[in-house]
Write a protein that holds these residues in place. Structure first.
Motif, PDB file in Angstrom:
ATOM      1  N   TRP A  45       6.679  -7.979  -8.240  1.00 15.51           N
ATOM      2  CA  TRP A  45       7.043  -6.390  -8.411  1.00 15.51           C
ATOM      3  C   TRP A  45       8.091  -6.170  -9.417  1.00 15.51           C
ATOM      4  CZ3 TRP A  45       3.782  -2.749  -6.188  1.00 15.51           C
ATOM      5  CH2 TRP A  45       3.054  -3.186  -5.075  1.00 15.51           C
ATOM      6  N   THR A  55      10.246   3.174  -9.041  1.00 16.91           N
ATOM      7  CA  THR A  55       8.834   2.608  -8.854  1.00 16.91           C
ATOM      8  C   THR A  55       8.504   1.294  -8.850  1.00 16.91           C
ATOM      9  OG1 THR A  55       8.597   2.470 -11.390  1.00 16.91           O
ATOM     10  CG2 THR A  55       8.067   4.594 -10.463  1.00 16.91           C
ATOM     11  N   HIS A  56       7.765   0.594  -8.404  1.00 17.35           N
ATOM     12  CA  HIS A  56       7.672  -0.859  -8.373  1.00 17.35           C
ATOM     13  C   HIS A  56       6.052  -1.047  -8.592  1.00 17.35           C
ATOM     14  CE1 HIS A  56      11.341  -0.449  -5.894  1.00 17.35           C
ATOM     15  NE2 HIS A  56      10.519   0.329  -5.122  1.00 17.35           N
ATOM     16  N   GLN A  67      -1.127  -2.835  -8.957  1.00 21.86           N
ATOM     17  CA  GLN A  67      -0.767  -1.824  -8.010  1.00 21.86           C
ATOM     18  C   GLN A  67       0.512  -1.271  -8.162  1.00 21.86           C
ATOM     19  OE1 GLN A  67      -0.760  -4.680  -4.645  1.00 21.86           O
ATOM     20  NE2 GLN A  67      -2.785  -4.221  -4.112  1.00 21.86           N
ATOM     21  N   ALA A  68       0.866  -0.077  -7.620  1.00 22.31           N
ATOM     22  CA  ALA A  68       2.134   0.541  -7.592  1.00 22.31           C
ATOM     23  C   ALA A  68       2.678   1.198  -6.558  1.00 22.31           C
ATOM     24  CB  ALA A  68       2.216   1.691  -8.985  1.00 22.31           C
ATOM     25  N   ARG A  69       3.948   1.182  -5.921  1.00 26.74           N
ATOM     26  CA  ARG A  69       4.326   1.815  -5.107  1.00 26.74           C
ATOM     27  C   ARG A  69       5.666   2.792  -5.714  1.00 26.74           C
ATOM     28  NH1 ARG A  69       5.959  -2.680  -0.815  1.00 26.74           N
ATOM     29  NH2 ARG A  69       6.799  -3.444  -2.786  1.00 26.74           N
ATOM     30  N   ASN A  71       8.470   6.031  -5.164  1.00 28.98           N
ATOM     31  CA  ASN A  71       9.203   6.640  -3.856  1.00 28.98           C
ATOM     32  C   ASN A  71      10.201   7.525  -4.674  1.00 28.98           C
ATOM     33  OD1 ASN A  71       8.353   4.642  -1.666  1.00 28.98           O
ATOM     34  ND2 ASN A  71       9.357   3.076  -2.944  1.00 28.98           N
ATOM     35  N   GLU A  77       6.201   8.961  -0.545  1.00 32.12           N
ATOM     36  CA  GLU A  77       5.985   7.527  -1.160  1.00 32.12           C
ATOM     37  C   GLU A  77       4.782   7.582  -1.392  1.00 32.12           C
ATOM     38  OE1 GLU A  77       6.299   3.211   0.436  1.00 32.12           O
ATOM     39  OE2 GLU A  77       6.093   4.490   1.906  1.00 32.12           O
ATOM     40  N   HIS A  79       0.915   5.226  -3.211  1.00 34.43           N
ATOM     41  CA  HIS A  79       0.567   4.056  -3.380  1.00 34.43           C
ATOM     42  C   HIS A  79      -0.500   4.319  -4.248  1.00 34.43           C
ATOM     43  CE1 HIS A  79       2.837   1.760  -0.536  1.00 34.43           C
ATOM     44  NE2 HIS A  79       3.105   2.845   0.261  1.00 34.43           N
ATOM     45  N   LEU A  80      -0.507   3.552  -5.353  1.00 38.53           N
ATOM     46  CA  LEU A  80      -1.485   3.760  -6.227  1.00 38.53           C
ATOM     47  C   LEU A  80      -2.222   2.142  -6.508  1.00 38.53           C
ATOM     48  CD1 LEU A  80      -0.213   5.820  -9.327  1.00 38.53           C
ATOM     49  CD2 LEU A  80      -1.981   6.250  -7.672  1.00 38.53           C
ATOM     50  N   GLY A  81      -3.427   2.032  -6.742  1.00 40.19           N
ATOM     51  CA  GLY A  81      -4.138   0.990  -7.033  1.00 40.19           C
ATOM     52  C   GLY A  81      -5.240   1.074  -7.963  1.00 40.19           C
ATOM     53  N   GLU A  89      -2.624  10.003  -8.906  1.00 40.66           N
ATOM     54  CA  GLU A  89      -2.229  10.745  -7.759  1.00 40.66           C
ATOM     55  C   GLU A  89      -1.103  11.954  -8.085  1.00 40.66           C
ATOM     56  OE1 GLU A  89      -2.376  11.689  -3.698  1.00 40.66           O
ATOM     57  OE2 GLU A  89      -3.494  10.039  -4.512  1.00 40.66           O
TER      58      GLU A  89
END
Length: 111
Positions: A45, A55-56, A67-69, A71, A77, A79-81, A89
């Motif tokens: 990450w 962001t992560h 993938q991303a998280r 916050n 929160e 989540h993207l894939g 999003e």
């Protein structure tokens, strides 16, 4: 007649043994099977800050996927894939639109 049936059966099984792995490889490479990637295929990450967002992001080394998280503290929160194509999003609180590309590029745009 049984000889012809045996030839058809053997030919069909031979065709399946070639087509199934080939089709599986194509689908896997295109990024359409995100749940099947082992954890070791994902990179570490990478942490970053975009304005007020934490962001992560991580990238898959086997295929074209990321993938991303994202916050905003504990308030929101996301989540993207991105598996083969970009994922988008919009945050509910701040109307910020995030776009993640399969190569790990993350952008944010105020609506």
């Amino acid at each position: 007649m049984p000889l012809n049936l045996r030839r058809v059966t053997i030919g069909g099984l031979g065709l399946l043994t070639v087509l199934v792995p080939a089709l599986t490889a194509v689908i896997f490479q295109q990024g359409r099977t995100p749940g099947l990637y082992p954890e070791r295929s994902w990179g570490p990450w990478k942490d970053e800050t975009m304005d007020v967002w934490s962001t992560h992001v991580r990238i898959n080394s086997w295929t074209h996927a990321a993938q991303a998280r994202i916050n905003y503290g504990k308030a929101e929160e996301i989540h993207l894939g991105a598996y083969g194509e970009a994922a988008r999003e919009t945050s509910g609180m701040f109307r910020t639109r995030f776009t993640l590309t399969p190569d790990g590029g993350l952008t944010a745009k105020q609506q």
